[in-house]
Design a protein around this motif. Structure first.
Motif, PDB file in Angstrom:
ATOM      1  N   ASN B  32     -29.742 -24.127 -15.839  1.00 51.37           N
ATOM      2  CA  ASN B  32     -29.964 -25.568 -15.878  1.00 51.37           C
ATOM      3  C   ASN B  32     -28.861 -26.304 -15.135  1.00 51.37           C
ATOM      4  OD1 ASN B  32     -32.275 -25.491 -17.675  1.00 51.37           O
ATOM      5  ND2 ASN B  32     -30.803 -24.781 -19.206  1.00 51.37           N
ATOM      6  N   THR B  33     -29.254 -27.326 -14.440  1.00 56.11           N
ATOM      7  CA  THR B  33     -28.290 -28.108 -13.664  1.00 56.11           C
ATOM      8  C   THR B  33     -27.754 -29.260 -14.492  1.00 56.11           C
ATOM      9  OG1 THR B  33     -29.403 -27.581 -11.600  1.00 56.11           O
ATOM     10  CG2 THR B  33     -28.004 -29.541 -11.604  1.00 56.11           C
ATOM     11  N   GLU B  34     -26.436 -29.352 -14.558  1.00 52.27           N
ATOM     12  CA  GLU B  34     -25.828 -30.545 -15.155  1.00 52.27           C
ATOM     13  C   GLU B  34     -25.621 -31.586 -14.059  1.00 52.27           C
ATOM     14  OE1 GLU B  34     -22.243 -29.860 -17.494  1.00 52.27           O
ATOM     15  OE2 GLU B  34     -21.509 -31.841 -16.929  1.00 52.27           O
ATOM     16  N   GLY B  78     -30.328 -44.814  -8.846  1.00 51.96           N
ATOM     17  CA  GLY B  78     -31.709 -45.050  -9.228  1.00 51.96           C
ATOM     18  C   GLY B  78     -32.413 -43.744  -9.496  1.00 51.96           C
ATOM     19  N   ALA B  79     -33.668 -43.873  -9.874  1.00 52.81           N
ATOM     20  CA  ALA B  79     -34.439 -42.695 -10.281  1.00 52.81           C
ATOM     21  C   ALA B  79     -34.847 -41.862  -9.083  1.00 52.81           C
ATOM     22  CB  ALA B  79     -35.676 -43.137 -11.050  1.00 52.81           C
ATOM     23  N   LEU B  80     -34.810 -40.588  -9.300  1.00 55.70           N
ATOM     24  CA  LEU B  80     -35.360 -39.649  -8.331  1.00 55.70           C
ATOM     25  C   LEU B  80     -36.062 -38.577  -9.159  1.00 55.70           C
ATOM     26  CD1 LEU B  80     -35.446 -38.833  -5.284  1.00 55.70           C
ATOM     27  CD2 LEU B  80     -33.590 -37.273  -5.819  1.00 55.70           C
ATOM     28  N   GLY B  81     -37.370 -38.718  -9.284  1.00 62.51           N
ATOM     29  CA  GLY B  81     -38.097 -37.825 -10.178  1.00 62.51           C
ATOM     30  C   GLY B  81     -37.583 -37.991 -11.593  1.00 62.51           C
ATOM     31  N   TRP B 112     -29.250 -31.773 -19.358  1.00 61.50           N
ATOM     32  CA  TRP B 112     -29.467 -31.182 -18.041  1.00 61.50           C
ATOM     33  C   TRP B 112     -30.374 -32.037 -17.165  1.00 61.50           C
ATOM     34  CZ3 TRP B 112     -25.710 -29.009 -19.723  1.00 61.50           C
ATOM     35  CH2 TRP B 112     -25.671 -28.101 -20.765  1.00 61.50           C
ATOM     36  N   ALA B 113     -30.066 -32.000 -15.891  1.00 61.98           N
ATOM     37  CA  ALA B 113     -30.902 -32.722 -14.928  1.00 61.98           C
ATOM     38  C   ALA B 113     -32.224 -32.006 -14.716  1.00 61.98           C
ATOM     39  CB  ALA B 113     -30.163 -32.853 -13.602  1.00 61.98           C
ATOM     40  N   GLY B 114     -32.235 -30.704 -14.942  1.00 59.56           N
ATOM     41  CA  GLY B 114     -33.458 -29.934 -14.784  1.00 59.56           C
ATOM     42  C   GLY B 114     -33.143 -28.497 -14.438  1.00 59.56           C
ATOM     43  N   PRO B 115     -34.198 -27.690 -14.247  1.00 59.25           N
ATOM     44  CA  PRO B 115     -33.967 -26.299 -13.863  1.00 59.25           C
ATOM     45  C   PRO B 115     -33.208 -26.236 -12.534  1.00 59.25           C
ATOM     46  CG  PRO B 115     -36.253 -26.655 -14.493  1.00 59.25           C
ATOM     47  CD  PRO B 115     -35.620 -28.001 -14.402  1.00 59.25           C
ATOM     48  N   PHE B 116     -32.339 -25.256 -12.433  1.00 62.25           N
ATOM     49  CA  PHE B 116     -31.448 -25.182 -11.272  1.00 62.25           C
ATOM     50  C   PHE B 116     -32.226 -25.129  -9.960  1.00 62.25           C
ATOM     51  CE2 PHE B 116     -28.815 -22.379  -8.420  1.00 62.25           C
ATOM     52  CZ  PHE B 116     -27.926 -23.367  -8.063  1.00 62.25           C
ATOM     53  N   LYS B 117     -33.233 -24.249  -9.903  1.00 64.53           N
ATOM     54  CA  LYS B 117     -33.930 -24.073  -8.629  1.00 64.53           C
ATOM     55  C   LYS B 117     -34.602 -25.378  -8.180  1.00 64.53           C
ATOM     56  CE  LYS B 117     -37.504 -21.392  -6.257  1.00 64.53           C
ATOM     57  NZ  LYS B 117     -37.629 -22.488  -5.313  1.00 64.53           N
ATOM     58  N   THR B 119     -33.960 -28.532  -9.049  1.00 65.36           N
ATOM     59  CA  THR B 119     -33.017 -29.600  -8.678  1.00 65.36           C
ATOM     60  C   THR B 119     -32.286 -29.259  -7.386  1.00 65.36           C
ATOM     61  OG1 THR B 119     -31.376 -28.587 -10.143  1.00 65.36           O
ATOM     62  CG2 THR B 119     -32.637 -30.432 -11.029  1.00 65.36           C
ATOM     63  N   LEU B 120     -31.996 -27.989  -7.213  1.00 69.11           N
ATOM     64  CA  LEU B 120     -31.301 -27.576  -5.990  1.00 69.11           C
ATOM     65  C   LEU B 120     -32.174 -27.844  -4.765  1.00 69.11           C
ATOM     66  CD1 LEU B 120     -28.709 -26.085  -4.889  1.00 69.11           C
ATOM     67  CD2 LEU B 120     -30.081 -24.004  -4.927  1.00 69.11           C
ATOM     68  N   ASP B 121     -33.435 -27.429  -4.842  1.00 65.72           N
ATOM     69  CA  ASP B 121     -34.351 -27.638  -3.707  1.00 65.72           C
ATOM     70  C   ASP B 121     -34.473 -29.124  -3.376  1.00 65.72           C
ATOM     71  OD1 ASP B 121     -34.703 -24.968  -3.588  1.00 65.72           O
ATOM     72  OD2 ASP B 121     -36.694 -24.932  -4.525  1.00 65.72           O
ATOM     73  N   LEU B 122     -34.639 -29.918  -4.426  1.00 72.15           N
ATOM     74  CA  LEU B 122     -34.789 -31.361  -4.238  1.00 72.15           C
ATOM     75  C   LEU B 122     -33.536 -31.951  -3.574  1.00 72.15           C
ATOM     76  CD1 LEU B 122     -36.327 -34.044  -4.917  1.00 72.15           C
ATOM     77  CD2 LEU B 122     -35.087 -34.055  -7.081  1.00 72.15           C
ATOM     78  N   PHE B 123     -32.394 -31.594  -4.128  1.00 72.46           N
ATOM     79  CA  PHE B 123     -31.133 -32.179  -3.655  1.00 72.46           C
ATOM     80  C   PHE B 123     -30.818 -31.740  -2.228  1.00 72.46           C
ATOM     81  CE2 PHE B 123     -26.375 -32.401  -3.716  1.00 72.46           C
ATOM     82  CZ  PHE B 123     -26.265 -33.758  -3.938  1.00 72.46           C
ATOM     83  N   ILE B 124     -30.972 -30.465  -1.964  1.00 69.46           N
ATOM     84  CA  ILE B 124     -30.624 -29.962  -0.633  1.00 69.46           C
ATOM     85  C   ILE B 124     -31.536 -30.554   0.437  1.00 69.46           C
ATOM     86  CG2 ILE B 124     -30.554 -27.885   0.829  1.00 69.46           C
ATOM     87  CD1 ILE B 124     -28.145 -28.085  -1.007  1.00 69.46           C
ATOM     88  N   SER B 125     -32.820 -30.678   0.106  1.00 70.77           N
ATOM     89  CA  SER B 125     -33.729 -31.239   1.119  1.00 70.77           C
ATOM     90  C   SER B 125     -33.364 -32.690   1.426  1.00 70.77           C
ATOM     91  CB  SER B 125     -35.193 -31.131   0.665  1.00 70.77           C
ATOM     92  OG  SER B 125     -35.422 -31.997  -0.411  1.00 70.77           O
ATOM     93  N   LEU B 126     -32.986 -33.442   0.374  1.00 71.93           N
ATOM     94  CA  LEU B 126     -32.566 -34.832   0.604  1.00 71.93           C
ATOM     95  C   LEU B 126     -31.280 -34.900   1.415  1.00 71.93           C
ATOM     96  CD1 LEU B 126     -33.078 -36.695  -2.778  1.00 71.93           C
ATOM     97  CD2 LEU B 126     -34.132 -37.254  -0.600  1.00 71.93           C
TER      98      LEU B 126
END
Lengths: 276, 272
Positions: B32-34, B78-81, B112-117, B119-126
């Motif tokens: 889980n991502t903090e 602000g919100a992102l998902g 937690w912000a969400g499952p690691f995979k 959140t990671l995919d979302l963040f890296i793509s942004l």
């Protein structure tokens, strides 16, 4: 524990009639994370749930955690309101999302220092760490030196109290000086003449630990709004004599609209390019 | 657990292949991502005063904007998902953070912000998109705080022992463990660049609590206790000794390298 406010809590506290900066009324060190307390009554609404700004920093500071006894939070609460609180829910969170409190042995831990919150300098901070931290004590020291510099008369190339104090701080804080001084460079309360003198000395000091920081600041100084600072930065770069400044000097020359200053910059550029 | 113990780079495996395999192992775990963080250290010539990065990236206006123009600071969030995306601009640096989204008057079940995979995919793509049109940089960093749930503290310490083969941990008779190490490695993207791989290892328990306030005392009423986890905090950054600006055409690749190194650390633990 609940919280939902990312908005500037200060505005809410003003709206609620609570002093905007209440830190002076608290008994806490100002080295800890800032925090906000919001009181939720049985029917929460913005009018009845003031958010209060506080400082959160008593207790041991470890690598990425600032802890404080529960009782301290209660003390702040009482200090701020001086009125009975009644029963309600208390929400504690840091501005950027302290979304869980890790509690152990009756203590609150705010995890994850984030920008604007991480104003302490943990002892275990790694040299390679990039987590944003602010050393308020160091900032205050640098700022005081710049403010005292306002009362001095500077003579070209002559050491003075300001330059000596600045050098000792740069030696003490090394590479950490970069973030501190880059903040001060944006601080409009600091005299541009003092900054110009600082720029000249940033190029002259012989301290290897702060070399990269000084170079970055001098390069940044070239794009300052103040012609004094730009002039000081060009002179500082001439003293530092580092070729990485070449592209920044070229850009500065291109955009400089004071002919004399442009000529001075051109001279520094010629000096640096002559080494290539 | 056995997967991690047995996972080692084969002799014929390239570093990238090893990282890819590490990724597949990591992503199969419950992580889980903090928080995820991208820090961009700005080139001296950059003055990001009037930027609109948050809105440009998300396609909507941020919910909150705080600005201190006299100090060169601003913050937008602000919100992102299901998460909150925060942009913090300070003199010399830009920080993007992905954290848990908190709803007004809703008690969160976890931090937690969400499952690691995800959140990671979302963040890296942004962040990849931002870097493509972002300001000139002299240094880049990727940070992550990840939790792996465990049954209790002892189980967390046993996991720590697996991830930290050079450290002797006594799970039953020790507490307050914290380990921090930087193992720099040459960059595969830019030949003259080193990448700092700072990792911090610990365990903790998250307790959600409700506070009852009276004039005389504050009573804490724990609502959920015992959500123990292994906590991994990563700080991967290009070394500050690199002279000049990072080549803008390589930033996307560089971020990809930082991401792969992060996944490798989470998967394999502390290795050279």
């Amino acid at each position: 524990v609940s919280g939902a406010e990312t908005a500037a809590p200060l505005q809410h506290s003003r709206a609620a009639g609570v002093p905007a900066d209440t830190s002076a009324n608290t008994q806490f060190d100002l080295i800890g994370n800032r925090f906000w307390i919001r009181r939720y009554l049985s029917a929460p609404n913005p009018a009845s749930s003031p958010t209060v700004r506080g400082e959160y920093g008593k207790g041991p500071v470890s690598d990425s955690h600032v802890t404080s006894p529960f009782q301290d939070v209660g003390n702040i609460w009482r200090t701020l309101f001086q009125t009975p609180c009644g029963l309600g829910l208390l929400s504690i969170r840091t501005l950027l999302g302290c979304n869980a409190l890790i509690c152990k042995d009756g203590r609150i831990t705010v995890p994850t220092p984030l920008p604007w919150e991480a104003e302490s300098l943990p002892a275990a901070l790694a040299v390679s760490a990039t987590v944003p931290v602010r050393d308020l004590e160091a900032e205050a020291r640098f700022k005081a030196v710049f403010q005292r510099g306002r009362d001095e008369r500077f003579e070209d190339g002559m050491e003075n109290e300001f330059s000596q104090e600045l050098e000792s701080l740069l030696t003490a804080y090394g590479s950490r000086s970069k973030e501190i001084l880059s903040r001060l460079l944006e601080d409009e309360s600091i005299s541009e003449e003092v900054w110009a003198e600082a720029m000249r000395w940033l190029g002259r000091f012989d301290d290897p630990t702060s070399h990269d920081a000084r170079l970055w600041l001098l390069e940044k100084g070239l794009s300052s709004r103040s012609a004094y600072v730009r002039d000081g930065a060009a002179l500082g770069l001439a003293s530092l004599d580092h070729p990485s400044a070449i592209p920044y000097l070229e850009r500065a020359i291109h955009s400089e609209n004071i002919a004399e200053l442009r000529a001075d910059m051109q001279e520094v550029l010629s000096q640096l390019t002559s080494h290539e | 657990v056995g997967v991690h113990l047995n996972y080692r780079i084969g002799r014929n495996m390239t570093q990238q292949e090893a990282q890819r395999e590490a990724a597949s192992v990591t992503l199969a775990r419950e992580l889980n991502t903090e928080m995820l963080r991208l820090t961009a250290f700005l080139a001296p010539s950059t003055h990001p005063a009037a930027q609109t990065w948050w809105a440009d990236l998300v396609g909507a206006q941020p919910e909150t904007v705080t600005s201190k123009p006299g100090r060169g600071e601003s913050q937008e969030a602000g919100a992102l998902g299901n998460c909150t995306l925060t942009l913090s601009v300070q003199p010399g640096r830009v920080d993007w953070l992905l954290t848990k989204r908190l709803e007004e008057n809703v008690l969160p079940e976890t931090g937690w912000a969400g499952p690691f995979k995800e959140t990671l995919d979302l963040f890296i793509s942004l962040m990849t998109r931002w870097l493509e049109n972002g300001p000139p940089l002299v240094r880049l960093a990727f940070g992550a705080i990840v939790h792996e749930p465990t049954q209790d503290r002892i189980a967390a310490y046993r996991k720590l022992a697996q991830y930290l083969p050079d450290v002797k941990i006594d799970p039953e008779r020790s507490e307050d463990f914290f380990y921090q190490i930087n193992r720099p490695r040459p960059s595969e993207t830019i030949g003259t660049l080193n990448i700092n791989r700072l990792s911090k290892w610990s365990s903790g328990a998250v307790v959600l609590a409700r506070f009852a306030l009276t004039k005389q005392q504050m009573v804490q009423q724990p609502m959920a206790v015992g959500n123990h986890s292994l906590r991994i905090e990563l700080d991967l950054s290009t070394d500050p000794s690199f002279v000049g600006e990072l080549p803008s055409g390589e930033l996307r690749k560089l971020l990809g390298e930082l991401e792969r190194l992060a996944v490798e650390l989470i998967s394999k633990g502390d290795t050279a």
